[in-house]
Design a protein around this motif. Structure first.
Motif, PDB file in Angstrom:
ATOM      1  N   SER A 116      33.738   4.123  22.038  1.00  0.00           N
ATOM      2  CA  SER A 116      32.911   4.285  20.843  1.00  0.00           C
ATOM      3  C   SER A 116      33.679   5.112  19.821  1.00  0.00           C
ATOM      4  O   SER A 116      34.558   5.900  20.157  1.00  0.00           O
ATOM      5  CB  SER A 116      31.592   4.995  21.180  1.00  0.00           C
ATOM      6  N   ALA A 117      33.322   4.921  18.557  1.00  0.00           N
ATOM      7  CA  ALA A 117      33.969   5.675  17.481  1.00  0.00           C
ATOM      8  C   ALA A 117      33.733   7.170  17.639  1.00  0.00           C
ATOM      9  O   ALA A 117      34.610   7.988  17.354  1.00  0.00           O
ATOM     10  CB  ALA A 117      33.438   5.190  16.131  1.00  0.00           C
ATOM     11  N   PHE A 133      38.780  11.641  22.964  1.00  0.00           N
ATOM     12  CA  PHE A 133      39.720  11.029  23.902  1.00  0.00           C
ATOM     13  C   PHE A 133      41.138  11.504  23.606  1.00  0.00           C
ATOM     14  O   PHE A 133      41.897  11.839  24.517  1.00  0.00           O
ATOM     15  CB  PHE A 133      39.679   9.498  23.801  1.00  0.00           C
ATOM     16  N   LEU A 134      41.490  11.524  22.337  1.00  0.00           N
ATOM     17  CA  LEU A 134      42.846  11.899  21.945  1.00  0.00           C
ATOM     18  C   LEU A 134      43.109  13.391  22.103  1.00  0.00           C
ATOM     19  O   LEU A 134      44.099  13.804  22.727  1.00  0.00           O
ATOM     20  CB  LEU A 134      43.102  11.483  20.489  1.00  0.00           C
ATOM     21  N   LEU A 174      45.359  16.391  25.066  1.00  0.00           N
ATOM     22  CA  LEU A 174      46.468  17.267  24.685  1.00  0.00           C
ATOM     23  C   LEU A 174      46.167  18.744  24.885  1.00  0.00           C
ATOM     24  O   LEU A 174      47.093  19.562  24.911  1.00  0.00           O
ATOM     25  CB  LEU A 174      46.824  17.029  23.209  1.00  0.00           C
ATOM     26  N   LEU A 175      44.884  19.076  25.021  1.00  0.00           N
ATOM     27  CA  LEU A 175      44.478  20.478  25.078  1.00  0.00           C
ATOM     28  C   LEU A 175      43.931  20.833  26.453  1.00  0.00           C
ATOM     29  O   LEU A 175      43.418  19.976  27.167  1.00  0.00           O
ATOM     30  CB  LEU A 175      43.405  20.744  24.013  1.00  0.00           C
ATOM     31  N   PRO A 176      44.045  22.111  26.864  1.00  0.00           N
ATOM     32  CA  PRO A 176      43.449  22.527  28.134  1.00  0.00           C
ATOM     33  C   PRO A 176      41.923  22.545  28.043  1.00  0.00           C
ATOM     34  O   PRO A 176      41.362  22.514  26.950  1.00  0.00           O
ATOM     35  CB  PRO A 176      44.002  23.943  28.329  1.00  0.00           C
ATOM     36  N   LEU A 234      38.049   7.506  29.021  1.00  0.00           N
ATOM     37  CA  LEU A 234      37.465   6.168  29.049  1.00  0.00           C
ATOM     38  C   LEU A 234      37.969   5.445  30.287  1.00  0.00           C
ATOM     39  O   LEU A 234      39.161   5.494  30.596  1.00  0.00           O
ATOM     40  CB  LEU A 234      37.869   5.394  27.795  1.00  0.00           C
ATOM     41  N   ILE A 235      37.073   4.766  30.995  1.00  0.00           N
ATOM     42  CA  ILE A 235      37.489   3.980  32.160  1.00  0.00           C
ATOM     43  C   ILE A 235      37.421   2.491  31.844  1.00  0.00           C
ATOM     44  O   ILE A 235      36.417   2.004  31.318  1.00  0.00           O
ATOM     45  CB  ILE A 235      36.626   4.321  33.402  1.00  0.00           C
ATOM     46  N   VAL A 236      38.508   1.809  32.106  1.00  0.00           N
ATOM     47  CA  VAL A 236      38.567   0.348  32.016  1.00  0.00           C
ATOM     48  C   VAL A 236      39.038  -0.142  33.376  1.00  0.00           C
ATOM     49  O   VAL A 236      40.106   0.259  33.855  1.00  0.00           O
ATOM     50  CB  VAL A 236      39.530  -0.123  30.915  1.00  0.00           C
ATOM     51  N   GLU A 237      38.239  -0.975  34.002  1.00  0.00           N
ATOM     52  CA  GLU A 237      38.530  -1.436  35.364  1.00  0.00           C
ATOM     53  C   GLU A 237      39.910  -2.066  35.469  1.00  0.00           C
ATOM     54  O   GLU A 237      40.322  -2.862  34.623  1.00  0.00           O
ATOM     55  CB  GLU A 237      37.459  -2.457  35.764  1.00  0.00           C
TER      56      GLU A 237
END
Length: 315
Positions: free
Chosen positions: A238-239, A245-246, A250-252, A258-261
């Motif tokens: 999703s937007a 996600f990004l 990169l950060l702690p 996202l899971i894609v089978e």
């Protein structure tokens, strides 16, 4: 062979049962006589045209990604299967083709069928159970003793996720309606939140892992009930989640993923072991014949399904 095809995007009535050419296999593929397949929400989302940026506009199109059946022919490069093997597998969202009497299945996306399952039960496993397994084990790195919340615990992915989390040693909180609580409890959940009465994102309990199996909660809402190094995994891009996600990669601290089978023989064989050991079972809501696939899609779109919808292709 008989198959169900669509010639344009649209309603369930676009699903037409008709005669089509039998697929020809590539060197790394299996020709499978399909005994059963099933309906996943992604099927009708594709049929509606919601994912045309992935599937394109090449018609006629045969949908369906899960299957179980019997190997009829093996490609010249295949060494791990032989004709008459009873198998199950996933064609992957980018391909499809299991709404048919025969399908070409990559050998790397197949495994021997669990011996203690019917074809209909086995066909309900691959997409949903692989999604659940890979989300919890590979994306969230679940460890024994951790706490897991599963949003949509009574659905297709959710019912498998509860069982897999339990098998991996987690304590499971299930988000589902009260009417489905006894079922989900029998699968291994120890705590229940009825989404009709309580917003789990306002819960006082914090979790190591949140698996949003229905994709209706964002990371920004879920992060307040995650532990400091907790992981949120969703099945729906999703937007709203794109930036998390990004940046969380990169950060702690807390992570959004996202899971894609990813269909593969090793994970299907692992699921087979869990199934044959009695640690995972299929929850089948209804079974439809292939000729009534439009009705099966309509039922899935009602979003009242508990577990999976199986499709019987051959007797």
């Amino acid at each position: 062979m008989k198959a169900v095809v669509i010639r344009r995007y649209g309603s369930p009535q676009e699903l037409q049962y008709e005669e089509v050419e039998q697929p020809k296999i590539k060197p790394d593929e299996l020709l499978v006589k399909v005994h059963a397949t099933c309906v996943n929400p992604v099927d009708w989302k594709i049929r509606q045209g919601m994912l045309r940026f992935i599937t394109g506009n090449k018609f006629p199109m045969i949908l369906g990604f899960d299957l179980s059946g019997e190997v009829v022919e093996v490609g010249s490069a295949v060494t791990n299967f032989k004709p008459l093997d009873q198998i199950y597998g996933s064609l992957g969202v980018g391909k499809g083709g299991s709404y048919a009497e025969f399908a070409a299945l990559p050998s790397k996306s197949a495994a021997l069928k669990p011996q203690n399952m019917t074809y209909e039960e086995a066909a309900s496993v691959p997409v949903a159970a692989l999604t659940a397994l890979q989300a919890l084990r590979d994306k969230a790195h679940l460890k024994s003793g951790q706490t897991v919340l599963i949003n949509g615990a009574s659905g297709g992915v959710g019912t498998f996720a509860v069982q897999i989390a339990k098998a991996l040693g987690a304590e499971v909180t299930a988000v589902c309606s009260t009417k489905n609580w006894e079922l989900v409890k029998s699968l291994g959940a120890t705590r229940h939140i009825d989404y009709k009465q309580q917003d789990f994102t306002q819960d006082t309990t914090k979790y190591d892992i949140i698996l949003d199996a229905v994709g209706n909660q964002s990371f920004s809402r879920c992060q307040q009930v995650l532990k400091p190094n907790g992981v949120y995994v969703t099945t729906l891009p999703s937007a709203e989640n794109f930036v998390p996600f990004l940046f969380t990669a990169l950060l702690p601290g807390k992570k959004a993923k996202l899971i894609v089978e990813n269909p593969n023989t090793l994970d299907l064989a692992y699921l087979k072991e869990l199934i044959e050991a009695g640690k995972i079972r299929a929850v089948i809501d209804r079974t439809f014949p292939l000729q009534e696939l439009a009705a099966a899609h309509a039922y899935s779109e009602s979003e009242r399904t508990v577990g999976k919808i199986a499709i019987a292709v051959t007797a």
